[in-house]
Design a protein around this motif. Structure first.
Motif, short mmCIF file in Angstrom:
data_model
loop_
_atom_site.label_atom_id
_atom_site.label_comp_id
_atom_site.label_asym_id
_atom_site.label_seq_id
_atom_site.Cartn_x
_atom_site.Cartn_y
_atom_site.Cartn_z
N MET A 1 13.17 -8.42 -3.41
CA MET A 1 12.57 -8.84 -2.16
C MET A 1 11.04 -8.90 -2.22
O MET A 1 10.40 -9.36 -1.29
CB MET A 1 12.99 -7.90 -1.02
N GLY B 1 6.20 -6.99 -0.16
CA GLY B 1 7.57 -7.03 0.31
C GLY B 1 7.65 -7.38 1.78
O GLY B 1 6.62 -7.55 2.46
N PRO B 2 8.85 -7.47 2.33
CA PRO B 2 9.02 -7.84 3.75
C PRO B 2 8.27 -6.91 4.70
O PRO B 2 7.76 -7.37 5.73
CB PRO B 2 10.54 -7.73 3.95
#
Length: 266
Positions: free
Chosen positions: A93, A112-113
């Motif tokens: 991710m 990352g998210p």
């Protein structure tokens, strides 16, 4: 034997320095399992996504400190030894970003998210929620005559519950002032007999509506209207950033009957 021991110790110490440098540059420490985690001196980059463009909202930890004009963009390892600086991605991710300070290369960071604040998605979601929960439920179609129309005679139609005025919806994000704007775009009427026309919202009776249609055969027609809403948002009073258009609509059954004059002789 002593020479070999000294040489081995030197190599291990050098490897430890390389690993420490890698953790500082990418802003990660490693736990005993090898998983990535944020340390007290780690560099963390927060990306603010606006209008499809990524901006660096904040960089915390590491060096240099405050005063940098930070920027970052997705990148890749280019040099033969750059993998020592980037380290290993925590998971699938995360995306590797190149980080710049005042336009000068600073290092790499795995984004990352949790490191991305997507204002496009946030504003778009709030606009869609407002349309679905607030605007759409109140929209309906008014008709005159309201009981039934007559073949060959024009019935009048208009939209009720929405006057086309622009609305502004505030959104809370990172302490920023984010306003979502919704304004009316095109209006399309489908009169259920194959006739589809662009038009206005119409005017309510007793005013003569600008939206009129005469059905040419008796029956019950499904008359519908589709209203395009142009969506955008602005941050801290900045320029509007466009979002995907949204649509609200309504429909009503409109019965139409055939009537003929009958002449009676005396």
């Amino acid at each position: 034997m002593k020479v070999l021991i000294v040489l081995t110790t030197t190599i291990l110490a050098f490897a430890a320095q390389i690993n420490a440098l890698s953790a500082d540059v990418i802003g990660e420490d490693r736990d005993a399992s090898g998983s990535a985690m944020t340390g007290p001196e780690a560099v963390r980059v927060t990306i603010l996504r606006m209008g499809g463009v990524d901006h660096v909202q904040a960089v915390s930890g590491g060096s240099p400190g405050d005063g940098c004009a930070w920027s970052a963009r997705p990148g890749q390892v280019t040099g033969p030894n750059d993998h020592l600086a980037t380290g290993t991605s925590p998971d699938e991710m995360h995306t590797l970003y190149v980080v710049f300070c005042d336009g000068t290369f600073h290092g790499y960071a795995w984004i990352g998210p949790d490191d991305v604040v997507d204002l496009d998605a946030l504003a778009g979601g709030e606009a869609a929620r407002y349309v679905e929960d607030v605007l759409a439920p109140g929209v309906s179609i008014g008709v005159n005559p309201d009981a039934r129309g007559l073949v060959g005679l024009r019935s009048w139609f208009w939209v009720e519950g929405f006057d086309g005025a622009a609305v502004t919806v505030p959104v809370a994000a990172l302490g920023l002032t984010v306003n979502v704007q919704l304004s009316m775009g095109s209006v399309s009427w489908d009169f259920g007999d194959g006739t589809v026309e662009s038009g206005s919202l119409g005017e309510a009776y007793p005013a003569e509506s600008s939206v009129q249609h005469a059905h040419q055969a008796d029956g019950t027609y499904d008359v519908s209207v589709s209203i395009e809403l142009l969506a955008s948002y602005s941050v801290d009073g900045g320029p509007p950033l466009e979002l995907a258009p949204l649509t609200i609509g309504a429909s009503t059954e409109h019965p139409v009957e055939q009537r003929q004059a009958v002449i009676h002789s005396r």
